[in-house]
Design a protein around this motif. Structure first.
Motif, mmCIF file in Angstrom:
data_model
loop_
_atom_site.group_PDB
_atom_site.id
_atom_site.type_symbol
_atom_site.label_atom_id
_atom_site.label_comp_id
_atom_site.label_asym_id
_atom_site.label_seq_id
_atom_site.Cartn_x
_atom_site.Cartn_y
_atom_site.Cartn_z
ATOM 1 N N LEU A 541 0.849 -1.188 0.000
ATOM 2 C CA LEU A 541 0.000 0.000 0.000
ATOM 3 C C LEU A 541 0.887 1.241 0.000
ATOM 4 N N ARG A 542 0.486 2.235 -0.737
ATOM 5 C CA ARG A 542 1.337 3.404 -0.929
ATOM 6 C C ARG A 542 1.472 4.216 0.362
ATOM 7 N N LEU A 543 2.654 4.798 0.521
ATOM 8 C CA LEU A 543 2.906 5.743 1.597
ATOM 9 C C LEU A 543 2.736 7.182 1.125
ATOM 10 N N SER A 544 2.770 7.363 -0.191
ATOM 11 C CA SER A 544 2.754 8.700 -0.767
ATOM 12 C C SER A 544 2.020 8.658 -2.094
ATOM 13 N N LEU A 545 1.584 9.818 -2.553
ATOM 14 C CA LEU A 545 0.952 9.932 -3.870
ATOM 15 C C LEU A 545 1.972 10.114 -4.978
ATOM 16 N N VAL A 546 3.235 10.362 -4.622
ATOM 17 C CA VAL A 546 4.244 10.728 -5.618
ATOM 18 C C VAL A 546 4.481 9.642 -6.662
ATOM 19 N N PRO A 547 4.689 8.369 -6.297
ATOM 20 C CA PRO A 547 4.973 7.372 -7.332
ATOM 21 C C PRO A 547 3.868 7.282 -8.394
ATOM 22 N N GLY A 548 2.638 7.335 -7.976
ATOM 23 C CA GLY A 548 1.546 7.261 -8.945
ATOM 24 C C GLY A 548 1.502 8.464 -9.860
ATOM 25 N N LEU A 549 1.747 9.659 -9.303
ATOM 26 C CA LEU A 549 1.758 10.858 -10.139
ATOM 27 C C LEU A 549 2.920 10.833 -11.122
ATOM 28 N N LEU A 550 4.097 10.349 -10.689
ATOM 29 C CA LEU A 550 5.230 10.241 -11.600
ATOM 30 C C LEU A 550 4.928 9.298 -12.751
ATOM 31 N N GLN A 551 4.310 8.157 -12.450
ATOM 32 C CA GLN A 551 3.960 7.226 -13.513
ATOM 33 C C GLN A 551 2.965 7.848 -14.482
ATOM 34 N N SER A 552 2.029 8.641 -13.974
ATOM 35 C CA SER A 552 1.052 9.288 -14.851
ATOM 36 C C SER A 552 1.724 10.304 -15.764
ATOM 37 N N LEU A 553 2.657 11.097 -15.232
ATOM 38 C CA LEU A 553 3.385 12.042 -16.072
ATOM 39 C C LEU A 553 4.194 11.320 -17.138
ATOM 40 N N LEU A 554 4.850 10.224 -16.747
ATOM 41 C CA LEU A 554 5.649 9.461 -17.698
ATOM 42 C C LEU A 554 4.776 8.869 -18.802
ATOM 43 N N LEU A 555 3.634 8.324 -18.419
ATOM 44 C CA LEU A 555 2.740 7.732 -19.413
ATOM 45 C C LEU A 555 2.232 8.786 -20.389
ATOM 46 N N ASN A 556 1.851 9.948 -19.887
ATOM 47 C CA ASN A 556 1.369 11.008 -20.768
ATOM 48 C C ASN A 556 2.464 11.485 -21.710
ATOM 49 N N ALA A 557 3.689 11.587 -21.209
ATOM 50 C CA ALA A 557 4.792 12.014 -22.071
ATOM 51 C C ALA A 557 5.046 11.007 -23.178
ATOM 52 N N ARG A 558 4.960 9.711 -22.858
ATOM 53 C CA ARG A 558 5.146 8.678 -23.886
ATOM 54 C C ARG A 558 4.040 8.693 -24.923
ATOM 55 N N LEU A 559 2.858 9.162 -24.524
ATOM 56 C CA LEU A 559 1.715 9.228 -25.451
ATOM 57 C C LEU A 559 1.603 10.602 -26.101
ATOM 58 N N ASP A 560 2.740 11.313 -26.182
ATOM 59 C CA ASP A 560 2.796 12.627 -26.842
ATOM 60 C C ASP A 560 1.881 13.639 -26.181
ATOM 61 N N GLN A 561 1.806 13.574 -24.857
ATOM 62 C CA GLN A 561 1.061 14.569 -24.097
ATOM 63 C C GLN A 561 1.975 15.160 -23.029
ATOM 64 N N PRO A 562 3.064 15.849 -23.454
ATOM 65 C CA PRO A 562 3.990 16.408 -22.467
ATOM 66 C C PRO A 562 3.406 17.661 -21.825
ATOM 67 N N GLY A 563 4.099 18.112 -20.788
ATOM 68 C CA GLY A 563 3.706 19.352 -20.144
ATOM 69 C C GLY A 563 2.457 19.256 -19.306
ATOM 70 N N MET A 564 2.149 18.077 -18.819
ATOM 71 C CA MET A 564 0.937 17.908 -18.030
ATOM 72 C C MET A 564 1.116 18.478 -16.628
ATOM 73 N N GLY A 565 0.037 19.066 -16.114
ATOM 74 C CA GLY A 565 -0.028 19.481 -14.726
ATOM 75 C C GLY A 565 -1.128 18.704 -14.035
ATOM 76 N N LEU A 566 -0.764 17.866 -13.080
ATOM 77 C CA LEU A 566 -1.717 16.956 -12.451
ATOM 78 C C LEU A 566 -1.815 17.238 -10.956
ATOM 79 N N PHE A 567 -2.957 16.898 -10.408
ATOM 80 C CA PHE A 567 -3.092 16.857 -8.958
ATOM 81 C C PHE A 567 -3.936 15.647 -8.596
ATOM 82 N N GLU A 568 -3.728 15.158 -7.393
ATOM 83 C CA GLU A 568 -4.489 14.005 -6.903
ATOM 84 C C GLU A 568 -4.820 14.207 -5.437
#
Length: 678
Positions: A541-568
Motif C-alpha cells: 500500500l502506498r505511503l505517498s501519492l508521488v509514485p503514482g503521479l510520476l507514472q502518470s506524467l511518464l505515461l502522458n509524455a510517452r503518449l505525446d502529451q507532455p507538459g501535463m499538470g496533475l493533482f491528486e
C-alpha cells in the motif's frame, strides 16, 4: 409487458388521469415506458346478418350476399367464400369511410352492390385479408362496429425480473387497486371437477417440471373466438387464430400462466410424458421451423415422440385444427433455468418462455386450467370429463415474522402497524398482528417474498417512497451531512482546476521496492504489505501519492502529451507498527512536467505551482475567519505553515524537486480541513 386499459377495466376502475396512473405505477416499481392511444379508423360500418348467398351471374369468383341490418335489407357483391348464412359480418354502408377511402354503391357485371362487406385488414383490426371478418354471434345487426372496438389506451410496462406475477392484466389490476385503494373484481372461478385420471400424464424428469395440470375437454367445436376476445388480443399484439388457441392466449395474458392446447386424438396412446429431450431429437414447431434439441431441454411427448418444446413453443403434429373435437389443456410449471438455457440455445423467445424464465408459481396452473375449461364450455361447446394434477412437491407457504421497529428502522420513516397491515392485506398477504410484530404469509403467486426485507419493500413501495425523508442509514442524520466532510476536498479541486491542473486517480497499490523513494517525513518508515498481491509490482500500500503521479506524467509524455499538470487527492496508508492498525491519511499531490523544449518558460510554470499552494493557503485562511477564535489563523501564518519545506514539526507541505523538469508538491489535507470549516 403490453397492457390494455379496456381489459384492465374489467377488474378495476382504472383512474382517468393517465399521468397520475403512470407516476404511481412507476414509483411503486413498475415503470410505465410509454402510453399509446389506439382508435379505429372507420365510420359508418355496422353489424349485418347474412340471410342468403347466391352466385353473381357471369362471374365464377364473386357471389351476392343478401344481408339485413335490422333496419333494412341489401344485396352486396363479395369475393370472399368464408361466409355462410346467419353469419354476423361488418357491413360498410354506402357513404361510409374506411381510412381515407369512401364507400359508395358500385356496379359489378351490371349488378349494383350497395356498399361492401369488410375483412379485418380493411378495418385495421388485423392482418387477415383472406376473407370477411366473422363477428361474434351475440353482435346485434345494426350495431355500430365502433361500439365493438372502442378506443383503447395501451400501457407499455417494464416488469422487473422478480415480479412475474405482473406479466398479467390481473396482476397489474391488483397493483392499481392497491395503490389507489380501489376494489378488485377478479374473474369468477368456474366450478370445475377435480379429476385424477390414471395414466393421462406422467413426469419422468421432475427436476425440470414442478407441476403439470391437464384437462381433457371433449365435444369441442373449433371456430372463431368472439369479437370481444379478439379485440383484446389484438390490442396487446396477439393475432387471433381460433377459439381454442385464443382462449389459451387470453388466459395467459389475464392470469400470467402460459398454456397449450393439444389435439388429444393425435397423441399416441392418448397420454402425455414429461421428459428430457433425447440428444438430437427434432420437433416441427408451430412457426413452421424444425428445431433440433439437446438433452438439457424439456419436452412434452406422447408415447412415440416429442410434441412440444416445454415452456417455449408447441409442435405441429398435435396442434389444434378445424377438425379437432377433443382438446387436452396443459398448464405446467417449468424450471426457469432450463427454459432460459433452451430458449437461448434455440434463439427463440416467446410470450410463454418470457414468463417461465422469471419463475412462475405452481399455484397458477390449476386456476388457469379451470378458467380455460370454462371458456371452452361457453365458447366452443366443450365438456370436461377427465384430467390430472401431477404435483410431486407442493408449495409450502412461508411465514415471515417482521418486527414493526425493524420495519420503521429500515424504511427510515414510521409506518403505523395498522397501516402496514392494511397495505399487505390489499396486496393479498395474510397478516396476523401482535403489539410489536407482523406475522405475514405471502400469496402463493409471490415467490419473491421470503425475507422480512421483502415484506418491508412491499410496504415501502405502496406507502410511497416520496413520503420517506432523505436520511443516511444508521443514526439517520440529514442527507446534507454527507457533503460536509467533502467540502474541503471540493474546494481544493475548484482552486486547482481553475489554475489549469487536471485531476488524476492512481492506484493505491504500489511496488514495495520503490515505496520509500519519496515520502513525507511524518509518514511510516515501512509500507503495509499485501499478502496475496495481484501483481509483482502491486504488493504494498502506498505511503505517498508521488509514485503514482510520476507514472502518470511518464505515461502522458510517452503518449505525446507532455507538459501535463496533475493533482491528486487520495489516501496513503501508514502502518503504526508491525501487525498494528493502519492510519489512512488523506493527501493532496501536485505534479508538473516541463518538457525540455520549454525550459525557457520553466520559471513561470514553477510559479504556477507556487501560486496554487499560496492560493490554497489564502483560501484556507479566509475560510478560517468564520471559525471559532481557537481555530483562527492569520493569512501570514497560514502562508508560512503551508510553505514550510520538509520540517517534521510542520509537514503539511513538502516541495520536492525529483529531477529536472518534474516538480512535486505534497499537502496534508488534515491541515486544510482545520482551516476550512465544514
Amino acid at each position: 409487458m403490453v397492457v390494455s386499459s379496456n381489459w384492465l377495466k374489467e377488474y378495476v376502475d382504472v383512474p382517468d388521469d393517465l399521468a397520475v396512473l403512470s407516476e404511481r405505477l412507476t414509483l411503486s416499481g413498475t415503470e410505465v415506458e410509454r402510453i399509446q392511444l389506439r382508435d379505429v379508423d372507420f365510420e359508418g360500418v355496422v353489424v349485418a346478418e347474412i340471410r342468403s348467398l347466391r352466385p353473381l351471374p357471369g362471374s365464377t369468383k364473386n357471389q351476392i350476399a343478401t344481408i339485413t341490418t335490422g333496419n333494412g335489407v341489401a344485396d352486396v357483391v363479395t369475393g370472399a367464400w368464408n361466409i355462410a348464412p346467419n353469419n354476423r359480418v361488418p357491413y360498410a354502408v354506402p357513404g361510409s369511410r374506411l381510412g381515407d377511402r369512401r364507400i359508395e354503391t358500385k356496379t359489378f357485371l351490371g349488378f349494383a352492390s350497395a356498399g361492401m362487406l369488410c375483412s379485418a385488414i380493411e378495418l385495421g383490426l388485423g392482418d387477415d385479408a383472406a376473407g370477411i371478418l366473422i363477428l361474434d354471434e351475440a353482435a346485434q345487426p345494426g350495431t355500430n362496429l365502433r361500439d365493438l372496438y372502442p378506443p383503447d389506451t395501451i400501457l407499455h410496462l417494464e416488469v422487473k425480473s422478480n415480479r412475474p406475477d405482473l406479466l398479467a392484466h390481473l396482476g397489474i389490476a391488483r397493483e392499481i387497486a392497491t395503490l389507489f385503494r380501489l376494489p378488485l373484481r377478479p374473474p369468477p372461478s368456474p366450478e370445475a371437477g377435480r379429476w385424477t385420471t390414471a395414466g393421462l400424464v406422467a413426469i419422468e424428469s421432475p427436476e425440470g417440471c414442478r407441476r403439470f395440470v391437464g384437462r381433457l375437454v371433449k365435444s369441442v367445436t373449433v371456430g372463431p373466438s368472439p369479437a370481444w376476445m379478439q379485440a383484446r388480443l389484438r390490442a396487446v399484439g396477439i393475432r387471433p387464430i381460433s377459439n381454442v388457441v385464443d382462449i389459451t392466449n387470453y388466459v395467459m395474458l389475464e392470469s400470467g400462466q402460459p398454456m397449450h392446447a393439444f389435439d388429444y386424438s393425435r397423441l399416441a396412446e392418448g397420454r402425455v410424458i414429461v421428459r428430457r429431450a433425447r440428444q438430437g431429437e427434432e420437433v416441427e414447431c408451430l412457426d413452421g421451423q424444425t428445431r433440433v434439441l439437446n438433452s438439457e431441454a424439456m419436452v412434452v411427448a406422447d408415447a412415440k415422440r416429442a410434441q412440444a418444446i416445454a415452456g417455449i413453443i408447441g409442435g405441429v403434429a398435435s396442434s389444434v385444427t378445424a377438425r379437432t373435437t377433443e382438446v387436452l389443456l396443459e398448464a405446467a410449471t417449468w424450471e426457469p433455468r432450463r427454459i432460459r438455457a433452451t430458449a437461448r440455445a434455440l434463439g427463440l423467445r416467446t410470450e410463454a418462455s418470457l414468463r417461465f424464465e422469471k419463475g412462475l408459481s405452481p399455484a397458477l396452473s390449476l386456476p388457469a386450467v379451470d378458467r380455460a375449461a370454462g371458456f371452452l364450455k361457453d365458447l366452443a361447446g366443450g365438456t370436461a370429463n377427465a384430467g390430472t394434477d401431477v404435483y410431486p412437491d407442493p408449495l409450502r407457504p412461508s411465514r415471515i415474522v417482521l418486527n414493526v421497529e425493524r420495519l420503521n428502522r429500515v424504511l427510515g420513516v414510521e409506518v403505523p402497524a395498522p397501516q402496514a397491515e392494511d397495505i399487505l392485506k390489499r396486496l393479498e398477504f395474510e397478516v396476523e398482528r401482535s403489539q410489536s410484530q407482523l406475522i405475514v404469509t405471502p400469496p402463493e403467486s409471490r415467490l419473491d417474498c421470503n425475507l422480512p426485507e421483502d415484506v418491508i419493500e412491499e410496504v415501502g413501495r405502496i406507502y410511497g417512497y416520496a413520503h420517506i425523508p432523505s436520511t443516511l442509514p444508521g443514526s439517520r442524520r440529514p442527507l446534507g451531512d454527507i457533503y460536509k466532510a467533502q467540502d474541503t476536498e471540493e474546494r481544493v479541486r475548484d482552486v486547482l482546476v481553475g489554475l489549469g491542473f487536471d485531476e488524476a486517480v492512481t492506484y493505491p497499490l504500489t511496488d514495495r521496492r520503490h515505496a520509500l523513494d519519496v515520502r513525507l517525513p511524518a509518514s511510516a518508515s515501512t509500507p503495509a504489505l499485501i499478502q496475496n498481491p495481484v501483481a509483482e509490482d502491486r504488493d504494498a500500500l502506498r505511503l505517498s501519492l508521488v509514485p503514482g503521479l510520476l507514472q502518470s506524467l511518464l505515461l502522458n509524455a510517452r503518449l505525446d502529451q507532455p507538459g501535463m499538470g496533475l493533482f491528486e487527492i487520495g489516501t496513503s496508508f501508514w502502518p503504526q507498527a508491525p501487525n498494528a492498525a493502519i492510519e489512512e491519511v488523506r493527501l493532496l499531490g501536485i505534479a508538473l512536467h516541463i518538457p525540455p523544449a520549454e525550459m525557457a518558460t520553466s520559471p513561470s510554470e514553477l510559479r504556477r505551482v507556487e501560486a496554487a499552494v499560496r492560493l490554497l493557503a489564502v483560501s484556507a485562511a479566509e475560510a478560517s475567519r468564520s471559525v471559532s477564535p481557537r481555530t483562527q489563523v492569520s493569512t501570514r501564518d497560514a502562508r508560512r505553515r503551508f510553505l514550510s519545506k520538509g520540517r517534521k514539526s510542520a509537514w503539511p507541505v513538502k516541495s520536492i524537486r525529483l529531477y529536472w523538469p518534474v516538480w512535486i508538491c505534497l499537502v496534508g489535507l488534515s491541515v486544510l480541513k482545520s482551516y476550512w470549516p465544514a
